[in-house]
Write a protein that holds these residues in place. Structure first.
Motif, mmCIF file in Angstrom:
data_model
loop_
_atom_site.group_PDB
_atom_site.id
_atom_site.type_symbol
_atom_site.label_atom_id
_atom_site.label_comp_id
_atom_site.label_asym_id
_atom_site.label_seq_id
_atom_site.Cartn_x
_atom_site.Cartn_y
_atom_site.Cartn_z
ATOM 1 N N SER A 101 0.812 -1.007 -0.061
ATOM 2 C CA SER A 101 0.034 0.034 -0.044
ATOM 3 C C SER A 101 0.842 1.357 0.222
ATOM 4 C CB SER A 101 -1.050 0.036 1.391
ATOM 5 O OG SER A 101 -1.814 -1.132 1.050
ATOM 6 N N GLN A 130 2.137 1.758 -3.433
ATOM 7 C CA GLN A 130 0.953 2.191 -4.369
ATOM 8 C C GLN A 130 0.949 3.599 -4.220
ATOM 9 O OE1 GLN A 130 -2.116 -0.701 -3.381
ATOM 10 N NE2 GLN A 130 -1.514 -1.960 -5.193
ATOM 11 N N GLU A 173 1.740 6.549 -6.761
ATOM 12 C CA GLU A 173 0.437 7.252 -7.514
ATOM 13 C C GLU A 173 0.961 8.964 -7.513
ATOM 14 O OE1 GLU A 173 -2.889 6.282 -5.139
ATOM 15 O OE2 GLU A 173 -2.958 4.062 -5.972
ATOM 16 N N ASN A 210 3.812 4.008 -12.238
ATOM 17 C CA ASN A 210 3.336 3.478 -10.960
ATOM 18 C C ASN A 210 3.291 1.985 -11.003
ATOM 19 O OD1 ASN A 210 2.077 3.112 -8.578
ATOM 20 N ND2 ASN A 210 0.140 3.233 -9.692
ATOM 21 N N GLN A 211 2.822 1.561 -12.106
ATOM 22 C CA GLN A 211 2.658 -0.006 -12.302
ATOM 23 C C GLN A 211 4.118 -0.591 -12.253
ATOM 24 O OE1 GLN A 211 0.190 -0.586 -15.695
ATOM 25 N NE2 GLN A 211 -1.658 -0.269 -14.765
ATOM 26 N N THR A 260 5.376 -0.905 -8.459
ATOM 27 C CA THR A 260 4.329 -1.972 -7.864
ATOM 28 C C THR A 260 4.861 -3.467 -8.394
ATOM 29 O OG1 THR A 260 2.893 -0.328 -7.517
ATOM 30 C CG2 THR A 260 2.242 -2.550 -6.977
ATOM 31 N N THR A 274 -5.405 -5.212 -2.189
ATOM 32 C CA THR A 274 -5.217 -3.673 -2.399
ATOM 33 C C THR A 274 -5.223 -2.929 -3.541
ATOM 34 O OG1 THR A 274 -2.862 -4.243 -3.297
ATOM 35 C CG2 THR A 274 -2.995 -4.363 -1.005
ATOM 36 N N LEU A 275 -5.892 -3.485 -4.549
ATOM 37 C CA LEU A 275 -6.564 -2.812 -5.787
ATOM 38 C C LEU A 275 -7.719 -2.428 -5.505
ATOM 39 C CD1 LEU A 275 -4.597 -4.658 -8.508
ATOM 40 C CD2 LEU A 275 -3.901 -2.251 -7.538
ATOM 41 N N LYS A 285 -3.446 2.506 4.001
ATOM 42 C CA LYS A 285 -3.223 3.770 3.271
ATOM 43 C C LYS A 285 -3.549 5.069 3.898
ATOM 44 C CE LYS A 285 -4.701 1.452 -1.225
ATOM 45 N NZ LYS A 285 -5.730 1.406 -2.224
#
Length: 532
Positions: free
Chosen positions: A71, A74, A78, A90-91, A94, A174-175, A314
């Motif tokens: 998290s 991410q 982000e 970002n991807q 992760t 988490t998504l 988060k």
């Protein structure tokens, strides 16, 4: 935030409900096929060992360490992606973490699984020492040791499959995609049911068929989640990365969490060790009682905790302590709403429920009475088990795994003391009661720690809310008690009559509970997360 939490919680709870219903059907089949005899005790033992390690390497300690770090990655990525106008960046970050974690975990879990398969007799000696003593002395009951070693070598690979299924589920959670991981356990139950019904003629015993059901169930769970990872863009090639920044951070968090989050499971294994010295049937009676306890605990406690941990992680990463505390308060209110009536209803209807679910085939009237006594002991700690599921994430989300492990050590030592105090006089019921007492101590210490750190304290609103729920649950219990018949009368009913009477009691009990909480002023705004 509260609407999103409620929606996610409902999704997880609905999927968990499907899983738990199938789990009960699975247990009905097991009870009918094997009852509570030698084969039942041995299969349940062989199934418990890989499940214990699952708690360590899968959704237990590993998830508690992995989800906050994921998290955090991410949230940071982000922010960086927004600055650069690049979601792909970002991807990539992760995906790199997931590749490193899955590769490192894969090597470790492969080694553990292979060792468990080859050294299955050692695990039986460790956790079923009473059976080993009988086998060594060529005494009656020694066949349990040989059968347990055989079955454990079949069920142990389940650990490998479920570890990666849990890793995939943590990523999807988490998504915000909670449904997939929540549905996955359904596949295990289906596999066991099919093997119990159709596989027994092709295996040496029904216990062997069930063991192969566990193996196949794990394999199917693992394969099921791969397409969803691919669709989310998170299916990556694993790589060994023991010293990478992300893996190192997770390693430091997971070492104490390995013990802290698994205290309950260690306690259950200690119960199994002691039960191996008790009369045949003790392990099975404890198992069926625990399964009934797990229905409301899994449906509500674990369901809410599943969505709470990523949310708390988060919020901590975003440095939002007020909403962090309010989210914990929200979790306590929601599980209390369902926990108190579940406790009251199961207490009053324990024997009829056990009778309707399990009393057929090899499962006798005597077994109903024995399981109900263990269930009463477990139920006294139902709310404690649920509170642990909410309070523990209050530490893990802040990447504090040291405090829970200290609390866990205290609770485990207490459980051992309670076992030694109660088991000689109450037998297997004493083991269940000891587990309840140690869980209550665990929950209280977790709350006291959060309060002392200034992280969370029960609000006046929540304490008043819980009081209303307790009064409503007490009224519901009175209504159900008046509607329910004596045990002897239930025995004289046909199965259809039992189901009809039980359904009526449950329906009117739920109606009386809902009416009471409405009269006492419980409203929808009690389930909002205060952001002030």
């Amino acid at each position: 935030m509260s609407k999103k939490l409620i929606k996610s919680g409902l999704i997880v709870s609905i999927m968990t409900l499907v899983s738990r219903v199938l789990g009960l059907i699975r247990d009905v089949v097991i009870a009918s096929v094997m009852g509570t005899g030698i084969m039942a005790d041995v299969f349940l033992f062989a199934n418990k060992i890989p499940n214990f390690f699952r708690r360590l390497f899968a959704e237990g300690a590993f998830a508690q360490a992995f989800v906050p770090v994921l998290s955090e990655y991410q949230v940071k990525d982000e922010h960086q992606g927004d600055q650069q106008g690049s979601v792909q960046h970002n991807q990539q970050q992760t995906r790199l973490l997931i590749a490193q974690v899955s590769g490192t975990l894969g090597v470790i879990i492969t080694g553990v699984t292979l060792f468990g398969m080859l050294a299955s007799p050692l695990f039986v000696i460790l956790f079923g020492f009473g059976w080993f003593v009988d086998w060594f002395n060529d005494a009656p009951g020694g066949e349990k040791f040989t059968l347990a070693s055989n079955l454990l070598s079949i069920t142990f690979p389940y650990l490998w499959f479920i570890t990666f299924a849990a890793l995939s589920g943590a990523i999807l959670n988490t998504l915000g995609r909670f449904a997939v991981a929540a549905f996955t356990p359904v596949l295990l139950n289906i596999a066991i049911i099919i093997m119990a019904i159709y596989g027994a003629p092709y295996t040496p015993s029904p216990a062997h068929a069930l063991a192969w059901g566990v193996f196949l169930g794990g394999l199917i769970q693992f394969l099921f989640q791969i397409p969803f990872l691919y669709k989310a863009g998170m299916l990556v090639k694993p790589k060994w990365a023991w010293h990478s920044e992300g893996v190192t951070k997770i390693r430091k968090l997971i070492v104490p969490a390995l013990f802290g989050v698994s205290v309950t499971q260690i306690n259950l294994l200690l119960d199994t060790l002691i039960a191996s010295f008790l009369i045949t049937g003790s392990i099975s009676w404890l198992y069926y009682a625990d399964r009934l306890l797990e229905f409301p605990l899994g449906l509500f406690g674990i369901g809410i905790a599943t969505v709470v941990l990523p949310s708390l992680s988060k919020l901590h990463s975003k440095n939002n302590p007020a909403e962090f505390s309010s989210t914990l308060d929200w979790g306590i209110r929601v599980i209390s709403l369902f926990g108190w009536p579940a406790l009251a209803g199961l207490m009053v209807l324990a024997q009829p429920i056990i009778m309707v679910l399990f009393m057929r085939g090899e499962f006798s009237q005597h077994d109903v009475m024995q399981v109900s006594m263990a269930l009463f002991a477990y139920l006294s700690g139902l709310l404690s088990f649920m509170f642990i599921k909410i309070l523990a994430p209050g530490y893990y989300a802040r990447q504090d795994t040291k405090t829970p492990v200290k609390i866990g050590i205290t609770a485990m030592v207490a459980n051992m003391v309670f076992n030694l105090m109660l088991a000689p006089f109450l037998g297997y019921v004493g083991l269940a009661l000891a587990t309840t007492l140690s869980a209550t101590l665990n929950a209280w210490l977790l709350y006291r720690g959060l309060k002392a750190q200034g992280v969370y304290q029960l609000s006046t609103k929540t304490m008043l809310f819980i009081a209303k729920l307790m009064i409503s649950a007490a009224v519901m219990a009175g209504v159900v008690y008046q509607l329910s018949s004596d045990f002897e009368v239930w025995l004289q009913m046909s199965f259809v009559e039992q189901v009809q009477q039980l359904s009526l009691c449950i329906a009117l009990g739920v109606a009386s509970y809902l009416l009471m909480i409405t009269v006492l002023g419980v409203r929808l705004n009690d389930f909002t997360v205060n952001k002030d």
